[in-house]
Design an enzyme around this catalytic site. Structure first.
Site, PDB file in Angstrom:
ATOM      1  N   ASP A  57      -0.167   9.645  -1.844  1.00 35.70           N
ATOM      2  CA  ASP A  57      -1.441   9.007  -2.200  1.00 35.70           C
ATOM      3  C   ASP A  57      -1.465   7.546  -1.752  1.00 35.70           C
ATOM      4  OD1 ASP A  57       0.556   8.452  -4.159  1.00 35.70           O
ATOM      5  OD2 ASP A  57      -0.967   7.934  -5.652  1.00 35.70           O
ATOM      6  N   GLU A  71       1.899   8.450  -7.086  1.00 29.29           N
ATOM      7  CA  GLU A  71       2.681   7.227  -7.323  1.00 29.29           C
ATOM      8  C   GLU A  71       1.788   6.073  -7.739  1.00 29.29           C
ATOM      9  OE1 GLU A  71       4.515   3.331  -6.724  1.00 29.29           O
ATOM     10  OE2 GLU A  71       2.787   4.104  -5.651  1.00 29.29           O
TER      11      GLU A  71
HETATM   12  C1  LIG Z   1       2.913   0.820 -12.967  1.00 33.81           C
HETATM   13  S1  LIG Z   1       2.390   2.326 -12.349  1.00 33.81           S
HETATM   14  C2  LIG Z   1       1.587   1.868 -10.875  1.00 33.81           C
HETATM   15  C3  LIG Z   1       2.506   1.726  -9.759  1.00 33.81           C
HETATM   16  C4  LIG Z   1       2.110   0.675  -8.786  1.00 33.81           C
HETATM   17  N1  LIG Z   1       2.940   0.812  -7.640  1.00 33.81           N
HETATM   18  C5  LIG Z   1       2.729   0.086  -6.559  1.00 33.81           C
HETATM   19  O1  LIG Z   1       1.911  -0.790  -6.446  1.00 33.81           O
HETATM   20  C6  LIG Z   1       2.270  -0.685  -9.423  1.00 33.81           C
HETATM   21  O2  LIG Z   1       1.291  -1.186 -10.010  1.00 33.81           O
HETATM   22  O3  LIG Z   1       3.324  -1.306  -9.359  1.00 33.81           O
HETATM   23 ZN   LIG Z   2       3.795   2.800  -2.411  1.00 34.16          ZN
HETATM   24 ZN   LIG Z   3       1.111   1.121  -3.613  1.00 39.27          ZN
END
Ligand SMILES: CSCC[C@H](NC=O)C(=O)O
Ligand SMILES: [Zn+2]
Ligand SMILES: [Zn+2]
Length: 426
Positions: A79, A144
């Site tokens: 995603d 993710e």
């Molecule tokens: C905390 S769950 C979401 C995951 C997201 N990952 C990348 O940006 C992030 O906000 O870090």
């Molecule tokens: Zn990523």
């Molecule tokens: Zn990301």
């Protein structure tokens, strides 16, 4: 073996980028179909798993000659985050290649590049007649960007995952503006915090103490002072971004709605603010929680708080009670092998870093597994989640060489690591 025309390699990358897997309505089926076609062209075994309905995870296997050795997992998510289309120079799913060689697309850095580079590296290794000693798995997982609960979290928890006997996980890192590649041995835990203030309502013209707005503003000032103290350490070069606690206010909610906007001459009795807090793995978590309770949202000011709303208050410890950190010293040969392999492909790895945001790696580190965040993009501005996310085609091709070298080194590693030996005893 004959060398493949780079433009063919690039066009496969563009094809994957053109599939709209943007949250909140990713076209997972189309992405998985495309990846399966790649797997078939590489003669890799494939299996689609729906740990949650309509959220497919694709698992590929390149069998190693010694099945008693733990395997290598090349992990990526399918995603991408949403994009504000009209703020982009090119449509985010056009994968437009400009005259400088830049490929513009949502996901070009985060992290469709990595998914495709794994596959392209395996294509080259196969063409060169390489046979892995350790089995190599590739998993392409959903969700993710919204926390990984229906993807990596359930996958890492499954019997299927256990049966793969994974010894090391490679997952995403960040682009690096310098010529050194970035690599990550840990990440900060997300603690999404909402603080709420209550106070006496009253006439908009009256000055009085303890209104909800005043109470909330006092807290916001205190949080901002803490934020500045953390940020100052980064600015002074004393700490890296991933080594401090970040706190950013992301919403404010208050006021008495009216058909024309808000009631202006009424001081509201409730007000709240939301913060995205990120916590390094070596933080004293109890002390931080105490700070939140005593300074940021004290009962004495009529405040309450909620941590972990939206399912995000991740522990900074693994299930054995240790900080969620992958070793970078000699106890973990995978780090040295990565450094060596990058060097052999004419690259240079920078100092190990803590990933400032969150990745699915936490679900593997939680189980005590080593996981390394590595997205081979040097000389590239960090544009994940930004407008006009791009990756230069030449950096993309260099990244394939890096993985070719890394996968070769990892899949050939014949010894049991110290980690693997102690896991065998469990
Ligand atoms: C905390 S769950 C979401 C995951 C997201 N990952 C990348 O940006 C992030 O906000 O870090
Ligand atoms: Zn990523
Ligand atoms: Zn990301």
């Amino acid at each position: 073996s004959t060398k493949e025309d780079p433009s063919v390699i690039i066009s496969r990358f563009q094809q994957y980028l053109q599939i709209n897997t943007s949250q909140p309505t990713p076209d997972y089926n189309k992405a998985i179909q495309f990846l399966i076609s790649q797997a078939i062209s590489l003669s890799l075994d494939h299996q689609t798993i729906e740990l949650v309905k309509n959220k497919p995870l694709l698992l590929l296997k390149w069998p190693g000659s010694d099945p008693t050795l733990p395997s290598i997992l090349l992990y990526s998510h399918t995603d991408v985050v949403p994009s504000e289309q009209d703020k982009w120079a090119y449509h985010p799913f056009s994968a437009h290649l400009d005259s400088a060689g830049k490929i513009y697309a949502r996901g070009s850095q985060d992290m469709k590049c990595v998914s495709m580079q794994y596959l392209e590296a395996i294509r080259k290794l196969k063409a060169a007649g390489f046979h892995p000693l350790r089995s190599v798995y590739l998993s392409f997982a959903p969700d993710e960007e919204i926390g990984g609960h229906d993807g990596a979290e359930k996958f890492a928890d499954s019997d299927l995952f256990k049966s793969l006997n994974v010894g090391i996980v490679l997952d995403e890192g960040l682009a690096s503006p310098s010529e050194e590649y970035s690599a990550f041995y840990a990440e900060r835990a997300p603690w999404w915090l909402v603080i709420k203030a209550k106070g006496a309502p009253g006439h908009g013209a009256k000055l009085y103490d303890n209104s909800a707005m005043e109470n909330l503003l006092k807290s916001i000032e205190i949080v901002r002072r803490f934020r500045a103290s953390q940020f100052d350490m980064v600015k002074a070069g004393l700490k890296a971004e991933g080594e401090v606690i970040s706190v950013n206010m992301v919403f404010l909610k208050a006021g008495t709605p009216s058909p024309t906007g808000f009631v202006m001459n009424l001081q509201p009795s409730e007000a709240e603010a939301g913060f995205d807090v990120r916590v390094p793995p070596t933080t004293n978590a109890e002390a931080l929680e105490r700070r939140i309770a005593e300074e940021w949202a004290p009962v004495s000011r009529n405040m309450t708080f909620e941590l972990g709303q939206f399912k995000q208050k991740t522990s900074i410890h693994d299930k054995f009670g240790k900080p969620m950190i992958t070793a970078t010293d000699s106890s973990n040969p995978w780090w040295g092998l990565l450094e060596e392999a990058v060097k052999n492909a004419n690259g240079k790895l920078g100092k190990p870093e803590i990933f400032p945001a969150s990745t699915d790696s936490r679900y593997f580190r939680e189980r005590g597994l080593p996981a390394i965040g590595f997205s081979p993009m040097a000389n590239t501005p960090i544009l994940l989640h930004d407008h006009n996310e791009f990756l230069n085609q030449f950096e993309y091709l260099k990244g394939i060489d890096m993985y070719e070298s890394v996968i070769k080194a990892y899949a050939s590693y014949a010894q049991h690591t110290k980690d693997e030996a102690s896991r065998d005893e469990l």
